[in-house]
Write a protein that holds these residues in place. Structure first.
Motif, PDB file in Angstrom:
ATOM      1  N   SER A  38       0.787  -1.229   0.000  1.00  0.00           N
ATOM      2  CA  SER A  38       0.000   0.000   0.000  1.00  0.00           C
ATOM      3  C   SER A  38       0.825   1.288   0.000  1.00  0.00           C
ATOM      4  N   THR A  39       2.142   1.198   0.048  1.00  0.00           N
ATOM      5  CA  THR A  39       2.981   2.392   0.045  1.00  0.00           C
ATOM      6  C   THR A  39       4.176   2.177  -0.865  1.00  0.00           C
ATOM      7  N   ASP A  40       5.061   3.157  -0.905  1.00  0.00           N
ATOM      8  CA  ASP A  40       6.279   3.004  -1.704  1.00  0.00           C
ATOM      9  C   ASP A  40       7.433   2.469  -0.862  1.00  0.00           C
ATOM     10  N   TYR A  41       7.139   2.014   0.340  1.00  0.00           N
ATOM     11  CA  TYR A  41       8.165   1.400   1.181  1.00  0.00           C
ATOM     12  C   TYR A  41       8.322  -0.064   0.797  1.00  0.00           C
ATOM     13  N   CYS A  42       9.190  -0.769   1.479  1.00  0.00           N
ATOM     14  CA  CYS A  42       9.493  -2.123   1.023  1.00  0.00           C
ATOM     15  C   CYS A  42       9.683  -3.091   2.195  1.00  0.00           C
ATOM     16  N   THR A  43       8.708  -3.169   3.059  1.00  0.00           N
ATOM     17  CA  THR A  43       8.759  -4.137   4.143  1.00  0.00           C
ATOM     18  C   THR A  43       7.936  -5.354   3.770  1.00  0.00           C
ATOM     19  N   ALA A  44       8.366  -6.487   4.248  1.00  0.00           N
ATOM     20  CA  ALA A  44       7.670  -7.739   3.968  1.00  0.00           C
ATOM     21  C   ALA A  44       7.943  -8.697   5.119  1.00  0.00           C
ATOM     22  N   SER A  45       7.404  -9.882   5.027  1.00  0.00           N
ATOM     23  CA  SER A  45       7.651 -10.924   6.011  1.00  0.00           C
ATOM     24  C   SER A  45       8.174 -12.160   5.297  1.00  0.00           C
ATOM     25  N   LEU A  46       9.016 -12.901   5.989  1.00  0.00           N
ATOM     26  CA  LEU A  46       9.666 -14.079   5.426  1.00  0.00           C
ATOM     27  C   LEU A  46       9.676 -15.174   6.479  1.00  0.00           C
ATOM     28  N   ARG A  47       9.510 -16.410   6.062  1.00  0.00           N
ATOM     29  CA  ARG A  47       9.734 -17.530   6.975  1.00  0.00           C
ATOM     30  C   ARG A  47      10.347 -18.693   6.212  1.00  0.00           C
ATOM     31  N   LEU A  48      11.307 -19.336   6.864  1.00  0.00           N
ATOM     32  CA  LEU A  48      11.950 -20.513   6.289  1.00  0.00           C
ATOM     33  C   LEU A  48      11.101 -21.715   6.633  1.00  0.00           C
ATOM     34  N   VAL A  49      10.727 -22.469   5.649  1.00  0.00           N
ATOM     35  CA  VAL A  49       9.930 -23.670   5.878  1.00  0.00           C
ATOM     36  C   VAL A  49      10.737 -24.878   5.419  1.00  0.00           C
ATOM     37  N   GLU A  50      10.409 -26.011   5.957  1.00  0.00           N
ATOM     38  CA  GLU A  50      11.161 -27.230   5.657  1.00  0.00           C
ATOM     39  C   GLU A  50      10.841 -27.778   4.274  1.00  0.00           C
ATOM     40  N   SER A  51       9.574 -27.652   3.892  1.00  0.00           N
ATOM     41  CA  SER A  51       9.126 -28.185   2.605  1.00  0.00           C
ATOM     42  C   SER A  51       7.812 -27.513   2.233  1.00  0.00           C
ATOM     43  N   TYR A  52       7.383 -27.756   1.010  1.00  0.00           N
ATOM     44  CA  TYR A  52       6.100 -27.238   0.546  1.00  0.00           C
ATOM     45  C   TYR A  52       5.569 -28.153  -0.540  1.00  0.00           C
ATOM     46  N   ALA A  53       4.312 -28.542  -0.397  1.00  0.00           N
ATOM     47  CA  ALA A  53       3.628 -29.337  -1.422  1.00  0.00           C
ATOM     48  C   ALA A  53       2.384 -28.565  -1.842  1.00  0.00           C
ATOM     49  N   PRO A  54       2.283 -28.154  -3.088  1.00  0.00           N
ATOM     50  CA  PRO A  54       1.116 -27.390  -3.532  1.00  0.00           C
ATOM     51  C   PRO A  54      -0.177 -28.160  -3.348  1.00  0.00           C
ATOM     52  N   GLY A  55      -1.251 -27.419  -3.075  1.00  0.00           N
ATOM     53  CA  GLY A  55      -2.578 -28.024  -2.994  1.00  0.00           C
ATOM     54  C   GLY A  55      -3.224 -28.017  -4.365  1.00  0.00           C
ATOM     55  N   SER A  56      -4.392 -28.606  -4.455  1.00  0.00           N
ATOM     56  CA  SER A  56      -5.128 -28.560  -5.722  1.00  0.00           C
ATOM     57  C   SER A  56      -5.595 -27.126  -5.956  1.00  0.00           C
ATOM     58  N   ASN A  57      -6.099 -26.847  -7.125  1.00  0.00           N
ATOM     59  CA  ASN A  57      -6.504 -25.489  -7.482  1.00  0.00           C
ATOM     60  C   ASN A  57      -7.458 -24.900  -6.445  1.00  0.00           C
ATOM     61  N   GLY A  58      -7.037 -23.811  -5.798  1.00  0.00           N
ATOM     62  CA  GLY A  58      -7.866 -23.141  -4.793  1.00  0.00           C
ATOM     63  C   GLY A  58      -7.705 -23.656  -3.377  1.00  0.00           C
ATOM     64  N   ALA A  59      -6.998 -24.774  -3.198  1.00  0.00           N
ATOM     65  CA  ALA A  59      -6.796 -25.343  -1.862  1.00  0.00           C
ATOM     66  C   ALA A  59      -5.397 -25.013  -1.361  1.00  0.00           C
ATOM     67  N   ALA A  60      -5.286 -24.807  -0.065  1.00  0.00           N
ATOM     68  CA  ALA A  60      -3.982 -24.495   0.527  1.00  0.00           C
ATOM     69  C   ALA A  60      -3.023 -25.662   0.347  1.00  0.00           C
ATOM     70  N   GLY A  61      -1.752 -25.329   0.164  1.00  0.00           N
ATOM     71  CA  GLY A  61      -0.720 -26.348   0.089  1.00  0.00           C
ATOM     72  C   GLY A  61      -0.303 -26.778   1.486  1.00  0.00           C
ATOM     73  N   THR A  62       0.606 -27.744   1.556  1.00  0.00           N
ATOM     74  CA  THR A  62       1.100 -28.252   2.833  1.00  0.00           C
ATOM     75  C   THR A  62       2.499 -27.719   3.067  1.00  0.00           C
ATOM     76  N   VAL A  63       2.669 -27.047   4.199  1.00  0.00           N
ATOM     77  CA  VAL A  63       3.944 -26.441   4.549  1.00  0.00           C
ATOM     78  C   VAL A  63       4.607 -27.283   5.618  1.00  0.00           C
ATOM     79  N   GLY A  64       5.871 -27.659   5.407  1.00  0.00           N
ATOM     80  CA  GLY A  64       6.637 -28.340   6.438  1.00  0.00           C
ATOM     81  C   GLY A  64       7.105 -27.313   7.462  1.00  0.00           C
ATOM     82  N   ARG A  65       6.954 -27.575   8.712  1.00  0.00           N
ATOM     83  CA  ARG A  65       7.273 -26.675   9.817  1.00  0.00           C
ATOM     84  C   ARG A  65       6.337 -25.456   9.795  1.00  0.00           C
ATOM     85  N   PRO A  66       5.024 -25.678   9.851  1.00  0.00           N
ATOM     86  CA  PRO A  66       4.067 -24.573   9.762  1.00  0.00           C
ATOM     87  C   PRO A  66       4.107 -23.623  10.960  1.00  0.00           C
ATOM     88  N   GLY A  67       4.703 -24.039  12.062  1.00  0.00           N
ATOM     89  CA  GLY A  67       4.784 -23.173  13.231  1.00  0.00           C
ATOM     90  C   GLY A  67       5.941 -22.191  13.198  1.00  0.00           C
TER      91      GLY A  67
END
Length: 78
Positions: A38-67
């Motif tokens: 929403s602005t011209d600044y450049c802040t974001a969030s990042l998290r390292l996850v162990e793995s990721y498996a995409p979900g079907s179209n419109g469904a959430a994927g599975t993230v390893g280490r979701p916490g």
């Protein structure tokens, strides 16, 4: 997958092909005065996850280490 829940997922095996780096990035809250969305600044969030498996179209994927907590960062100050 569902971009609203999975955000942007990045995966790399590195230059030698034997590494496994997976991380998610998301914009900060759009009400944040420093939001990359929403602005011209450049802040974001990042998290390292162990793995990721995409979900079907419109469904959430599975993230390893979701916490894993999100880490707030600035790409570069403006």
């Amino acid at each position: 997958s569902n971009s609203a829940s999975d955000y942007d997922v990045f995966y790399s095996t590195g230059e030698s092909g034997d590494k496994k780096l997976v991380f998610q990035m998301r914009a900060t809250d759009i009400t944040d005065k420093n939001s990359i969305v929403s602005t011209d600044y450049c802040t974001a969030s990042l998290r390292l996850v162990e793995s990721y498996a995409p979900g079907s179209n419109g469904a959430a994927g599975t993230v390893g280490r979701p916490g894993e907590p999100w880490k707030y960062f600035m790409v570069s100050p403006t």
